[in-house]
Design a protein around this motif. Structure first.
Motif, mmCIF file in Angstrom:
data_model
loop_
_atom_site.group_PDB
_atom_site.id
_atom_site.type_symbol
_atom_site.label_atom_id
_atom_site.label_comp_id
_atom_site.label_asym_id
_atom_site.label_seq_id
_atom_site.Cartn_x
_atom_site.Cartn_y
_atom_site.Cartn_z
ATOM 1 N N LEU A 1 0.824 -1.046 -0.078
ATOM 2 C CA LEU A 1 0.131 0.052 0.214
ATOM 3 C C LEU A 1 0.989 1.378 0.098
ATOM 4 O O LEU A 1 0.600 2.129 -0.680
ATOM 5 N N GLU B 1 1.891 2.157 -3.260
ATOM 6 C CA GLU B 1 1.114 2.665 -4.299
ATOM 7 C C GLU B 1 0.843 3.928 -3.683
ATOM 8 O O GLU B 1 -0.070 4.448 -4.534
ATOM 9 N N GLY B 2 1.572 4.235 -2.635
ATOM 10 C CA GLY B 2 1.136 5.756 -2.558
ATOM 11 C C GLY B 2 -0.256 6.026 -1.544
ATOM 12 O O GLY B 2 -0.505 7.146 -1.197
ATOM 13 N N LYS B 3 -0.733 4.748 -1.085
ATOM 14 C CA LYS B 3 -2.163 4.756 -0.238
ATOM 15 C C LYS B 3 -1.623 4.867 1.083
ATOM 16 O O LYS B 3 -1.680 3.905 1.953
ATOM 17 N N ASP C 1 -4.333 4.366 4.060
ATOM 18 C CA ASP C 1 -4.406 2.732 4.095
ATOM 19 C C ASP C 1 -3.540 1.916 4.617
ATOM 20 O O ASP C 1 -3.888 1.111 5.565
ATOM 21 N N ALA D 1 1.266 8.267 -8.825
ATOM 22 C CA ALA D 1 1.786 7.549 -7.971
ATOM 23 C C ALA D 1 2.518 6.292 -8.529
ATOM 24 O O ALA D 1 2.305 6.084 -9.746
#
Lengths: 358, 199
Positions: free
Chosen positions: A227, A230-232, A235, B56
């Protein structure tokens, strides 16, 4: 005799499946075949709904040759998939998820077919036992009393149970309705599950096919790292919080959670968040002083946010001494050099100030 | 019984009013759809073009994959050799219109930072068959930074199309992924923001 036939069909099916599965073993295939096999599972990043195998876009050609290169270098199919995910993200894979809800989605059509087949078998068997009434005879039977009109052969079969003379045609229709319903439910289930599966996102390349249920701590941590990749960030923090709810002293979760909170603090200019992050990282260092990443993160916070290059130097040195991950060594070495320079400058500055004061 | 008798009396007005209501509902639905469609068209028309955006990437915050390959002159250039400076790794092709559009901005960026000595541009051929055309394009339109033919860099960086650029920090970590053509002012602002965050 009939049982023998069924047993024969069963054995044939098992043998066919075994032969089919065997021919798919990776060792038996050439590099070109393996490349083609993987390319079919990889989404062309620039074309809607096409796999890299089907697309002639330059990016697909690059990915195909990269897959072949890696296979030639001795990588396994899974390693190639993981590599592509590490560069493009999970959505590069076309394969629908086989984790959690995805597993249910995949199992539903199989179950639906199995249940429908089983139900159909039961119904046909009952039908054969209950009375082998031909359709036209059944139609007649609806209008006329059965015991008088039917021939002795049929009558004897139907008349086994005295109370059932009028039942067969109705039961016959009911069975038909039941079979049609079961088949309908099976087909609808298969279509719905297929639609769900095709619209779901791809499963993580190295995620277990058994799904997210009873996921081990290491795969939960790997998921959180994914996560972050993925830059989340939010989360990822939630994922670490979930791990910490079960294992409050998990150093990786503490360290990475702290680091993510600190990054969020820097982005929003909120010193409170930086302190919260530092506290989480500090806890990771206390729990496991030999955990290299925690030392790196704490060093970075102390150096960049707390203007304490001396403490940072100590942490970076501890990181390098703690069997650190290879991909971070050069980053930390670079940071160490710069932190040492800052520490020297700070010491020099203090001396100057002290000299000035004297 | 009274209710049964009452039904026919109530029925006629009900049967005449229903179609009218249905007609109203259809008209309202049509009007709503029309309004929503107009709003959507308006939104799409007034939105700034999504040509350039920071995106991203799984590589953000990680050490950049190696980039190494022969340049136009046949020498070998690499990202590793530029360690210590900010590097804009730019994937391009001469057949891509936005790549041509951003070229002058890249020339301006490279010139400014060559003077300052703090940042470099490193271009990577996206299409290996594009080498000769690219050489000619650079000769005609300027640009003295290295352009490398790297077989693996496209996939190593997870490049999806061109132009696409990555901003690499002096310590070699990937800090930004930029999709689409670059405008020099925007690039300077992004660089300043990242520098402020990391230094």
């Amino acid at each position: 005799m009939r049982r023998l036939v069924w047993a024969g069909i069963l054995i044939l099916t098992v043998v066919a499946l075994a032969v089919g599965a065997r021919s798919r073993e990776p060792g038996a295939r050439s590099i070109a075949e393996r490349t083609q096999h993987i390319a079919k599972e990889v989404r062309c990043p620039t074309c809607e709904g096409l796999s890299v195998a089907e697309s002639s876009a330059p990016v697909s050609e690059s990915i195909r040759s990269s897959i072949a290169d890696r296979l030639r270098e001795g990588a396994t199919d899974d390693e190639v998939r993981s590599y592509l995910v590490s560069r493009y993200g999970r959505d590069i894979l076309l394969r629908p998820p086989v984790t959690g809800v995805g597993a249910v989605v995949w199992a539903t059509p199989v179950l639906a077919v199995a249940v429908a087949t089983g139900a159909a078998a039961v119904v046909f068997r009952r039908r054969r036992r209950g009375g082998d009434v031909a359709d036209d005879e059944a139609e007649t039977a609806l209008d006329q009393p059965v015991d008088l009109e039917l021939g002795p052969e049929v009558g004897s079969k139907v008349g086994l149970d005295g109370g059932r003379e009028r039942e067969p045609p109705v039961a016959h229709r009911r069975r038909r309705v039941a079979v049609a319903t079961i088949a309908g439910v099976g087909v609808i289930g298969a279509v719905v599950a297929g639609a769900l599966a095709s619209s779901s996102s791809a499963r993580e390349a190295n995620a277990p096919a058994t799904g997210t249920i009873a996921r081990g701590i290491s795969s939960r941590l790997a998921m959180a790292r994914q996560l972050i990749g993925e830059g989340k960030v939010l989360d990822a923090i939630k994922a670490y919080d979930a791990v910490l709810a079960d294992h409050p002293d998990e150093p990786e979760a503490l360290a990475y959670r702290g680091w993510m909170i600190r990054l969020a603090g820097r982005d929003t200019g909120d010193p409170g968040l930086i302190d919260t992050g530092l506290a989480s990282i500090e806890r990771a260092v206390v729990v496991d002083p030999s955990y290299a990443e925690a030392r790196f993160f704490r060093g970075m916070v102390l150096w960049q946010d707390k203007s304490d290059p001396d403490a940072a130097v100590a942490d970076f040195e501890a990181f390098l001494a703690a069997n650190p991950p290879a991909d971070l060594i050069s980053v930390v070495q670079n940071a160490l050099t710069r932190a040492r320079a800052d520490a020297a400058a700070k010491a020099g500055g203090t001396t100057t100030t002290a000299a000035g004061a004297a | 019984m009274t209710t049964l008798e009452a039904v026919p009396a109530v029925d006629p007005p009900a049967s005449t009013s229903r179609p009218r209501r249905r007609g109203h509902a259809a008209r309202w639905a049509a009007a709503m759809i029309a309004v929503l469609s107009l709003l959507l068209v308006g939104l799409l028309a007034t939105r700034p073009p999504a040509a350039t955006r920071v995106a991203a990437s799984p590589l953000l915050g990680l050490p950049a994959p190696p980039v190494e390959g022969p340049t136009f002159s046949g020498e070998t250039a690499s990202l590793a050799a530029l360690r210590g400076k900010w590097v804009l790794v730019n994937f391009f092709a001469t057949w891509c219109a936005p790549c041509r559009e951003e070229h002058d901005d890249l020339v301006a960026f490279a010139r400014t930072h060559d003077r300052r000595g703090d940042a470099k541009v490193l271009s990577v051929l996206y299409d290996r068959d594009d080498g000769e055309a690219a050489k000619q394009y650079f000769a005609e339109h300027g640009g003295t930074w290295p352009v490398v033919d790297s077989r693996s860099a496209n996939v190593d960086f997870g490049v999806r199309g061109v132009p696409e650029s990555f901003l690499i920090a002096p310590d070699g970590t990937v800090t930004l992924r930029i999709i689409g053509g670059i405008e020099v002012g925007q690039l300077e602002a992004l660089l300043a923001r990242v520098q402020e965050r990391l230094e």
